[in-house]
Enzyme design. Structure first.
Site, PDB file in Angstrom:
ATOM      1  N   LYS A  49       0.843  -1.204   0.000  1.00  0.00           N
ATOM      2  CA  LYS A  49       0.000   0.000   0.000  1.00  0.00           C
ATOM      3  C   LYS A  49       0.874   1.248   0.000  1.00  0.00           C
ATOM      4  O   LYS A  49       0.638   2.197  -0.749  1.00  0.00           O
ATOM      5  CB  LYS A  49      -0.929  -0.022   1.229  1.00  0.00           C
ATOM      6  CG  LYS A  49      -2.051  -1.042   1.099  1.00  0.00           C
ATOM      7  CD  LYS A  49      -2.766  -1.326   2.420  1.00  0.00           C
ATOM      8  CE  LYS A  49      -3.741  -2.492   2.227  1.00  0.00           C
ATOM      9  NZ  LYS A  49      -4.352  -2.955   3.473  1.00  0.00           N
ATOM     10  N   GLN A  93      -4.692  -1.795   9.702  1.00  0.00           N
ATOM     11  CA  GLN A  93      -4.534  -3.108   9.073  1.00  0.00           C
ATOM     12  C   GLN A  93      -5.080  -4.201  10.004  1.00  0.00           C
ATOM     13  O   GLN A  93      -4.693  -4.284  11.167  1.00  0.00           O
ATOM     14  CB  GLN A  93      -3.040  -3.357   8.767  1.00  0.00           C
ATOM     15  CG  GLN A  93      -2.771  -4.638   8.017  1.00  0.00           C
ATOM     16  CD  GLN A  93      -3.339  -4.644   6.595  1.00  0.00           C
ATOM     17  OE1 GLN A  93      -3.276  -3.651   5.880  1.00  0.00           O
ATOM     18  NE2 GLN A  93      -3.911  -5.766   6.198  1.00  0.00           N
ATOM     19  N   ASP A 116     -11.330   2.816   4.381  1.00  0.00           N
ATOM     20  CA  ASP A 116     -11.888   1.491   4.072  1.00  0.00           C
ATOM     21  C   ASP A 116     -13.418   1.506   4.025  1.00  0.00           C
ATOM     22  O   ASP A 116     -14.033   0.517   3.619  1.00  0.00           O
ATOM     23  CB  ASP A 116     -11.454   0.481   5.147  1.00  0.00           C
ATOM     24  CG  ASP A 116     -10.156  -0.221   4.790  1.00  0.00           C
ATOM     25  OD1 ASP A 116      -9.914  -0.428   3.579  1.00  0.00           O
ATOM     26  OD2 ASP A 116      -9.406  -0.586   5.706  1.00  0.00           O
TER      27      ASP A 116
END
Ligand code: NAP
Length: 276
Positions: A49, A93, A116
């Protein structure tokens, strides 16, 4: 033979455009990723990422904690990031160690920085049919991929195998928003093959090799979200690619299908949050 839904190619195209757009911006978007512990898979995902963000001009920062970090310290950090004007997008994460409540951590993220789309605010907006700040990355990437190949969704029967919060549930709602008829299957579903056989579009997000040719009708579109290593250490998806690609009209490969689209959506979401 099925046409390959090429996520890698589409990723390059979308990120190329995004890079040009970012290069014209005076101030650059920024993405902060929090990583707790040293799970090897998480470490690879987080570094991918960061690398992708930097390649297209997004400022990215990884904040790491040992797995022993206490919940309050993590929550305080997120609170500080919420207030930091230089941070546009926050990603925690997953998975987190067992002593930390995933729900509390996600709930702490400001919905305006929730890259997200996992906070209850953004999830609630999605499920009530309103616009969330951003849509969850994997389902968003799948829709981008289907749209790239002009695959019709309106009125189609979409069967989703898997009901997780990160893939199955938001995918179902996003397909409903596009006027599909949606069936969601899971580990308690009886006679799975009877249902998958009726799919115009089959989306599998399980993490086991469970979708065989005999479970599908000829001409269906197959999207394979699953990713795992088989006994020989090879990367595999949920779908028996070799045989299913003989009868499907379109199929996404693993790797090179949904995975690149998830990271593409993360970059798009970072820029969207920055702009909003
Ligand atoms: P998850 O939370 O473990 O969910 C798996 C789902 O599969 C659950 O809903 C489970 O049902 C269902 N399931 C398990 N066995 C089944 C069976 N025999 N028949 C029907 N359904 C079954 O997983 P996830 O986070 O959604 O991820 C799923 C897979 O996608 C994993 O391989 C993951 O690595 C991959 N993934 C890939 C990407 C990408 O970008 N490529 C992104 C996200 C996830 P229950 O709910 O009843 O337990």
């Amino acid at each position: 033979m099925a046409i390959i839904l090429d996520g890698k190619k589409l990723k390059e195209k979308i990120l190329g455009d995004l890079k040009s757009k970012i290069s014209l911006m005076d101030k650059k978007p920024s993405l902060t990723v929090i990583l707790v512990g040293n799970d090897p898979a998480s470490l690879i995902y987080v570094n991918n990422k960061k690398r992708t963000a930097e390649e297209i001009g997004i400022n990215s920062n990884i904040i790491t904690y040992p797995s022993s970090v206490n919940e309050d310290e993590l929550l305080n950090k997120i609170h500080a990031l919420n207030k930091d004007e230089n941070v546009n997008a926050i990603l925690v994460q997953l998975p987190l160690p067992g002593h930390i409540s995933k729900d509390k951590v996600i709930n702490m993220i400001d919905p305006k920085k929730d890259v997200d789309g996992f906070t209850p605010y953004n999830f609630g907006k999605l499920f009530s049919g309103e616009e969330p700040f951003v849509y969850p990355c994997t389902p968003k990437g799948i829709l981008l991929l289907l749209d790239e190949y002009n695959i019709e969704i309106d009125g189609k029967h979409v069967v989703i195998v898997g009901r997780s919060n990160i893939v199955g549930k938001p995918m179902a709602q996003m397909m409903l928003n596009r006027n599909a008829t949606v069936t969601v299957c899971h580990s308690h579903t009886k006679n799975l093959a009877d249902i998958t056989k009726t799919a115009d579009i089959l989306i599998s997000a399980v993490g086991e090799n469970i979708i065989e040719e005999k479970m599908l009708k000829s001409g269906c579109v197959v999207v394979d979200v699953g990713i795992f290593k088989d006994a020989a250490g090879r990367t595999r998806g949920d779908v028996d690619f070799e045989n299913v690609s003989k009868i499907a009209s379109y199929i996404s490969p693993v790797p090179g299908g949904v995975g690149p689209m998830t990271i593409t959506s993360l970059m798009l979401n970072t820029v969207e949050l920055f702009e909003k």
